[in-house]
Scaffold this motif. Sequence first.
Motif, PDB file in Angstrom:
ATOM      1  N   LEU A 298      -0.072  -2.716  -4.682  1.00  0.00           N
ATOM      2  CA  LEU A 298      -0.219  -1.997  -5.951  1.00  0.00           C
ATOM      3  C   LEU A 298      -1.454  -2.456  -6.715  1.00  0.00           C
ATOM      4  N   ARG A 299      -1.688  -3.757  -6.735  1.00  0.00           N
ATOM      5  CA  ARG A 299      -2.853  -4.266  -7.465  1.00  0.00           C
ATOM      6  C   ARG A 299      -4.153  -3.791  -6.831  1.00  0.00           C
ATOM      7  N   LEU A 300      -4.173  -3.699  -5.493  1.00  0.00           N
ATOM      8  CA  LEU A 300      -5.375  -3.202  -4.832  1.00  0.00           C
ATOM      9  C   LEU A 300      -5.576  -1.714  -5.126  1.00  0.00           C
ATOM     10  N   LEU A 301      -4.507  -0.920  -5.092  1.00  0.00           N
ATOM     11  CA  LEU A 301      -4.624   0.498  -5.456  1.00  0.00           C
ATOM     12  C   LEU A 301      -5.157   0.655  -6.878  1.00  0.00           C
ATOM     13  N   GLU A 302      -4.718  -0.217  -7.771  1.00  0.00           N
ATOM     14  CA  GLU A 302      -5.200  -0.161  -9.147  1.00  0.00           C
ATOM     15  C   GLU A 302      -6.692  -0.458  -9.204  1.00  0.00           C
ATOM     16  N   ARG A 303      -7.128  -1.490  -8.474  1.00  0.00           N
ATOM     17  CA  ARG A 303      -8.554  -1.828  -8.478  1.00  0.00           C
ATOM     18  C   ARG A 303      -9.388  -0.721  -7.844  1.00  0.00           C
ATOM     19  N   MET A 304      -8.789   0.020  -6.914  1.00  0.00           N
ATOM     20  CA  MET A 304      -9.492   1.130  -6.263  1.00  0.00           C
ATOM     21  C   MET A 304      -9.391   2.412  -7.086  1.00  0.00           C
ATOM     22  N   LYS A 305      -8.756   2.323  -8.273  1.00  0.00           N
ATOM     23  CA  LYS A 305      -8.589   3.450  -9.198  1.00  0.00           C
ATOM     24  C   LYS A 305      -7.739   4.577  -8.608  1.00  0.00           C
ATOM     25  N   GLN A 306      -6.863   4.238  -7.688  1.00  0.00           N
ATOM     26  CA  GLN A 306      -5.914   5.209  -7.146  1.00  0.00           C
ATOM     27  C   GLN A 306      -4.617   5.101  -7.965  1.00  0.00           C
ATOM     28  N   PHE A 307      -4.740   5.486  -9.232  1.00  0.00           N
ATOM     29  CA  PHE A 307      -3.673   5.217 -10.200  1.00  0.00           C
ATOM     30  C   PHE A 307      -2.408   6.027  -9.926  1.00  0.00           C
ATOM     31  N   GLU A 308      -2.555   7.279  -9.541  1.00  0.00           N
ATOM     32  CA  GLU A 308      -1.378   8.124  -9.325  1.00  0.00           C
ATOM     33  C   GLU A 308      -0.519   7.576  -8.174  1.00  0.00           C
ATOM     34  N   GLU A 309      -1.172   7.193  -7.092  1.00  0.00           N
ATOM     35  CA  GLU A 309      -0.438   6.647  -5.949  1.00  0.00           C
ATOM     36  C   GLU A 309       0.229   5.330  -6.331  1.00  0.00           C
ATOM     37  N   ALA A 310      -0.496   4.484  -7.052  1.00  0.00           N
ATOM     38  CA  ALA A 310       0.067   3.210  -7.477  1.00  0.00           C
ATOM     39  C   ALA A 310       1.265   3.435  -8.397  1.00  0.00           C
ATOM     40  N   TRP A 311       1.149   4.373  -9.303  1.00  0.00           N
ATOM     41  CA  TRP A 311       2.246   4.669 -10.247  1.00  0.00           C
ATOM     42  C   TRP A 311       3.493   5.136  -9.508  1.00  0.00           C
ATOM     43  N   ALA A 312       3.320   6.016  -8.519  1.00  0.00           N
ATOM     44  CA  ALA A 312       4.466   6.553  -7.771  1.00  0.00           C
ATOM     45  C   ALA A 312       5.176   5.433  -7.009  1.00  0.00           C
ATOM     46  N   ILE A 313       4.399   4.576  -6.348  1.00  0.00           N
ATOM     47  CA  ILE A 313       5.009   3.476  -5.586  1.00  0.00           C
ATOM     48  C   ILE A 313       5.691   2.497  -6.529  1.00  0.00           C
ATOM     49  N   ALA A 314       5.037   2.187  -7.652  1.00  0.00           N
ATOM     50  CA  ALA A 314       5.593   1.224  -8.598  1.00  0.00           C
ATOM     51  C   ALA A 314       6.896   1.725  -9.205  1.00  0.00           C
ATOM     52  N   CYS A 315       6.943   3.004  -9.554  1.00  0.00           N
ATOM     53  CA  CYS A 315       8.167   3.552 -10.146  1.00  0.00           C
ATOM     54  C   CYS A 315       9.315   3.523  -9.144  1.00  0.00           C
ATOM     55  N   HIS A 316       9.016   3.803  -7.888  1.00  0.00           N
ATOM     56  CA  HIS A 316      10.054   3.747  -6.858  1.00  0.00           C
ATOM     57  C   HIS A 316      10.513   2.309  -6.635  1.00  0.00           C
ATOM     58  N   TRP A 317       9.569   1.395  -6.594  1.00  0.00           N
ATOM     59  CA  TRP A 317       9.880  -0.019  -6.358  1.00  0.00           C
ATOM     60  C   TRP A 317      10.705  -0.591  -7.508  1.00  0.00           C
ATOM     61  N   GLN A 318      10.484  -0.071  -8.703  1.00  0.00           N
ATOM     62  CA  GLN A 318      11.175  -0.585  -9.882  1.00  0.00           C
ATOM     63  C   GLN A 318      12.692  -0.394  -9.784  1.00  0.00           C
ATOM     64  N   THR A 319      13.129   0.568  -8.969  1.00  0.00           N
ATOM     65  CA  THR A 319      14.564   0.843  -8.842  1.00  0.00           C
ATOM     66  C   THR A 319      15.262  -0.167  -7.942  1.00  0.00           C
ATOM     67  N   ARG A 320      14.505  -1.006  -7.248  1.00  0.00           N
ATOM     68  CA  ARG A 320      15.098  -1.986  -6.342  1.00  0.00           C
ATOM     69  C   ARG A 320      15.414  -3.277  -7.090  1.00  0.00           C
ATOM     70  N   GLU A 321      16.238  -4.107  -6.466  1.00  0.00           N
ATOM     71  CA  GLU A 321      16.558  -5.403  -7.069  1.00  0.00           C
ATOM     72  C   GLU A 321      15.375  -6.338  -6.844  1.00  0.00           C
ATOM     73  N   LEU A 322      14.839  -6.873  -7.925  1.00  0.00           N
ATOM     74  CA  LEU A 322      13.626  -7.673  -7.853  1.00  0.00           C
ATOM     75  C   LEU A 322      13.890  -9.101  -8.331  1.00  0.00           C
ATOM     76  N   SER A 323      13.069 -10.009  -7.836  1.00  0.00           N
ATOM     77  CA  SER A 323      13.105 -11.365  -8.384  1.00  0.00           C
ATOM     78  C   SER A 323      12.441 -11.357  -9.753  1.00  0.00           C
ATOM     79  N   ASP A 324      12.612 -12.443 -10.492  1.00  0.00           N
ATOM     80  CA  ASP A 324      12.007 -12.513 -11.828  1.00  0.00           C
ATOM     81  C   ASP A 324      10.493 -12.378 -11.764  1.00  0.00           C
ATOM     82  N   ALA A 325       9.881 -13.085 -10.803  1.00  0.00           N
ATOM     83  CA  ALA A 325       8.423 -13.034 -10.705  1.00  0.00           C
ATOM     84  C   ALA A 325       7.949 -11.631 -10.342  1.00  0.00           C
ATOM     85  N   GLU A 326       8.674 -10.964  -9.425  1.00  0.00           N
ATOM     86  CA  GLU A 326       8.315  -9.596  -9.056  1.00  0.00           C
ATOM     87  C   GLU A 326       8.468  -8.663 -10.247  1.00  0.00           C
TER      88      GLU A 326
END
Length: 568
Positions: A298-326
Motif C-alpha cells: 500500500l505504501r508503495l502504491l501511494e508513492r507511485m500515486k496509484q491512490f485509487e488502487e491503494a484505497w480499494a485494497i486498504a478498505c478491503h484490508w481494514q475489514t480483517r482482524e489486524l494487529s495493533d501495529a497493522e
Amino acid sequence: MTTHRPVPASLDNPLYYLENMDILVAWVTDHHSDLLTAQERDRLAAYAALNTGPRALLTRMVMRTGDLFRADKLRYPELPVPAADAFKVLVQDGWLDNAPELSLDDLFRLFTLAELRPVFGPWLQQQGHLKSLGKAQMRERLAETLSAPRPLRGWLADLGDEQAPAVVQLQDMALFDRIRLMFFGNLRQSWTDFVLVELGVQQFEPVALTPESRAFHQREDVDRYLQMHQCRERLDAGEPAAKVWQDVPAPLDNPWLASRRDRLLLELGRQAERQGDKKLALQVWSASQHREARLKQLRLLERMKQFEEAWAIACHWQTRELSDAEAQGLSRLLKRLAAKVGQPRPTPAPVPDIQTVTVTLTKPDTGSVEWAALQHLATEEAPVFYVENTLINALFGLLCWPVIFKAMPGAFFHPFHIGPADLLREDFVSRRQPDFDRCFALLERGGYRQQILETFEHKQGIANPFVVWPVLSAELLGLAMDCIPAAHLDALFRRLLHNLKEHRSGFPDLIRFIPEAGATEVRYEMIEVKGPGDRLQDHQIRWLHFFARQGIPANVCYVRWQDREAIA
C-alpha cells in the motif's frame, strides 16, 4: 523410528562436540531416513563408522565456515590421534580432496600477504608493479591475467613441498547442510548452535515426535526449502530481484513451507523496490501472505500515486482482524489517501486516557528507578513485585503448556527445543485453536488455578518460551490468581495470542496486589515506571490503551528526584 531420547554430552568430555554431532546425525538418520537417498544413507553410515580421531576432525571442519582449509591451521589438541593421521584417513575415504582447484580469491583468502609476496613479487616487478603492493592491490593486478582456477601446486610452484602447506576441501557439505536443515528446521542456525552448546544445562519438554508431526513429509519438501534458501542468499549477495524471482518455487501445499515462501517474497519485494523495479515489488508483495507485505504494498502504491488502487485494497484490508501495529499503520495511510480519492477521512477510534501519577523520591545511590518506585509503593497490606514482561507471559505459558508443546508439523524437529519453531508464524494460533479454546474454557469454569499451579510444580525448570523460572514463586502465582479476575486474564491472554511477536513485551514494570480488598474492589494494579526524561514507547502505549478499554487497572508512575540540597 526409535523412541529413544538422546542424552546430550557434558563439557567435561573434551570431545563433547563429537558426541553432540553423533546425536544429530543419528537423529536425522533415524527420523528422516525416508527423505534421504540410498547414497546419502550410506555416507552417513560411513561417517558413523569412522574412528574417533578422523570423525572428530571431520566434525571440526564441518562446523567451520566454508569448505576449503589449510591443514596446518587446523590444530585440535583434544584429538586422540595425530591430525596428520586423521587427515590421511579422511582423504582415503573420500571425505577430503587434498588437491582441490583453487580460484585466485580462494588463494588470497587462505594465505597471508607475507606468504604470497615471495611467490608473486618477482612477477609483479617484471610487469612494472611495485613488489610491496598491498594484498588487495596484488590480487587486483593478478586477476587481470591469472584468473583460471588451478591446484595449489599450480599457484605456488616455486615453493618446496615443506614450504607449501596442504589445502583440503570438504566433499560432502551439501549432505551436511541437508541434515542440518532436517535437524534444525532452518539453515539460519549453525552447527555450533547445537554441537558446541552444553545442552545438559537446560531441561527440555519431551515432545512425542512422529512421522505425522514432521515438517518435511517428502524429499521434495527439503529440496524446496534449499531452493528458497539459495534464493535468499542470492538476494543477500545483491543479485537482481527479477532474476531471483524466476527461481522462486510456485505456491506450496505444505503450510510450513508456504510461510517460508511468504517471508522470502517479503524480502524479494524489498530488494526489487531498492533496485527500482516497483512493478515486481508490487507483484511479489501481492503474492505474499506475510503480515508485513500488505502495508508495504500500500505504501508503495501511494508513492507511485496509484491512490485509487491503494484505497480499494486498504478498505478491503481494514475489514480483517489486524494487529495493533497493522491497524495503526493502516489508519494513518487511510487518512492520507482519503484526501487523494475524494473520500471522507475515516473517523478515528476514540483513544482512552492513560492514568498517571507523579511521585517525588530521594534518588538512591544504587539501583534502578523501578526498584526505587517499588520500595516507595510497597506496603505489608499491598505487596509490589517487579515483573515487567514475566508474570502474564508465565501465567499464559503455564496454563497453555500442553498446547505450546503439542507436536505439529513444523513445530518441533528434535528433542532440544525451548519452544515450537512456528511460535511467531501467522498460523501458530489457528492451527491450535481448538486446543487453546479448551485452555480458555478453564478460565470460564474456574479450573485454571489448579492447572497453573500443578504445571508450575511438575514442570519446574523445564524450558518454555513464556516462562522465566527464576522470577516465579508459588507466592507470586497465588497472589496473581487471587487478585486478577479470570476475565482479565482471558482478555490479556487473547491479546497476547493475537500477535505473539509484538505482544509478549510492553507490559508494565510493577504489579501491586491488594489481597485484603473486598470482592467488589480493585485488588491489583499494574504500574509502568518512568524516570526523569524517559517516555512511553509505542508498544507500551498500545498495552495501556488496551488496559483502559478492558477496565484493567493500570497507570504510569512518573518519578521525580528530590533535590538533595533542599532536603539538607
